[in-house]
Design a protein around this motif. Structure first.
Motif, PDB file in Angstrom:
ATOM      1  N   PHE A 106       0.821  -1.206   0.000  1.00  0.00           N
ATOM      2  CA  PHE A 106       0.000   0.000   0.000  1.00  0.00           C
ATOM      3  C   PHE A 106       0.859   1.262   0.000  1.00  0.00           C
ATOM      4  CE2 PHE A 106      -2.967  -3.171   1.736  1.00  0.00           C
ATOM      5  CZ  PHE A 106      -4.030  -2.985   0.862  1.00  0.00           C
ATOM      6  N   ALA A 107       2.003   1.200   0.666  1.00  0.00           N
ATOM      7  CA  ALA A 107       2.908   2.357   0.647  1.00  0.00           C
ATOM      8  C   ALA A 107       3.450   2.601  -0.756  1.00  0.00           C
ATOM      9  CB  ALA A 107       4.059   2.126   1.624  1.00  0.00           C
ATOM     10  N   LEU A 108       3.649   1.531  -1.522  1.00  0.00           N
ATOM     11  CA  LEU A 108       4.129   1.673  -2.899  1.00  0.00           C
ATOM     12  C   LEU A 108       3.055   2.289  -3.793  1.00  0.00           C
ATOM     13  CD1 LEU A 108       6.352   0.993  -5.048  1.00  0.00           C
ATOM     14  CD2 LEU A 108       5.183  -1.195  -5.370  1.00  0.00           C
ATOM     15  N   LEU A 109       1.790   1.908  -3.588  1.00  0.00           N
ATOM     16  CA  LEU A 109       0.705   2.385  -4.437  1.00  0.00           C
ATOM     17  C   LEU A 109       0.226   3.791  -4.067  1.00  0.00           C
ATOM     18  CD1 LEU A 109      -1.634  -0.702  -4.932  1.00  0.00           C
ATOM     19  CD2 LEU A 109       0.127   0.171  -6.462  1.00  0.00           C
ATOM     20  N   LYS A 110       0.444   4.199  -2.831  1.00  0.00           N
ATOM     21  CA  LYS A 110      -0.111   5.473  -2.351  1.00  0.00           C
ATOM     22  C   LYS A 110       0.243   6.658  -3.243  1.00  0.00           C
ATOM     23  CE  LYS A 110      -0.411   8.456   1.709  1.00  0.00           C
ATOM     24  NZ  LYS A 110       0.009   8.651   3.129  1.00  0.00           N
TER      25      LYS A 110
END
Length: 279
Positions: A106-110
């Motif tokens: 999720f940190a990568l997609l944020k």
């Protein structure tokens, strides 16, 4: 790619391990291993994804999952059911891979997904992979109703392995827009100490612990009862797991609409009361 995760939930691996001749307690222990590994490794995985790159650590995770799936597939083809410890190691590898992947996903997609469509995007993302897993499980159920030999189980695992490998290729193409890696000198334990000082952090952890302790293992226990005492066929057993996924999909859709009307607190209270009545 999420099918490699879903087979832990829908009864497929439970039926597979039972087919290998493992006892009920051994099967439940094997199915719980990914959660144990996740508990131990999620914080170090998140720490090193901040330090060395979210995409790099996540990519390592997807590769490790493929390695674990290859091992499980070969285990079925070779019929090495007397080597329980081998399955233990392979499931642990799978759990480690999922931990590495989840710690940064999720940190990568944020930064990639615009904030104004982020909710719709993640809702659509979850719905799409759940629909795919439901369709896949339906097909597997029909196959197992015809032939539930160990070879067929291994063949299905081989298909899941191919899909997990495709996930590696897709993940590799994702950009990492946030390249500002954490370069502080804080150690892992110092970082954990800082996180633990966030207001209400431990209260949230206690809540999640109680939720998982009370209902987290229910799908596995229900599947085991269906297999060992109600004598469901392998196809019927996996179809019950598919019904759980369908209910989850409908629940996400209805829950989102109800949440906008009455708020999350009332929904959570109602769900906990309903869980208690069902159990």
């Amino acid at each position: 790619g999420m099918i490699s995760y879903f087979i832990f939930q829908n009864g497929f691996l439970l039926a597979y391990f039972t087919k290998l001749g493992f006892s009920g307690s051994e099967v439940l222990f094997l199915l719980s291993i990914p959660q144990i590994v996740l508990f131990v490794s999620i914080l170090p995985s998140a720490f090193y994804s901040d330090r060395y790159g979210k995409k790099k650590i996540g990519l390592y995770g997807t590769i490790v999952v493929v390695i674990g799936m290859v091992g499980l597939t070969l285990f079925g083809f070779w019929g090495l059911n007397q080597y329980y410890w081998v399955v233990f190691v392979l499931i642990s590898v799978l759990g480690l891979g999922e931990s590495l992947f989840n710690s940064s996903w999720f940190a990568l997609l944020k930064p990639i997904i615009p904030i104004d469509i982020r909710g719709r995007f993640f809702g659509l993302l979850r719905s799409s992979w759940q629909i795919v897993t439901i369709v896949f499980t339906f097909i597997v159920t029909q196959v197992l109703l015809i032939n539930s030999s160990l070879y067929i189980f291994a063949l299905v695992l081989g298909m899941v392995t191919v899909l997990a490998f495709i996930r590696v290729i897709i993940y590799f193409k994702l950009p990492e827009l946030d390249n500002n890696h954490n370069t502080t000198e804080d150690s892992l334990f110092q970082s954990i100490k800082k996180v633990s000082q966030i207001p209400n952090y431990f209260a949230f952890c206690c809540y999640m612990l109680l939720i998982h302790f009370s209902i987290g293992a229910c799908p596995w226990v229900f599947n085991l009862l269906q297999k060992k005492y109600y004598h469901f066929s392998d196809g019927d057993l996996i179809w019950m797991g598919n019904m759980l996924a369908i209910g989850s999909l409908v629940g996400f859709f209805l829950g989102g609409k109800i949440n906008d009307r009455i708020g999350p607190r009332s929904i959570l209270f109602g769900c906990h009361l309903f869980f208690t009545l069902l159990l």
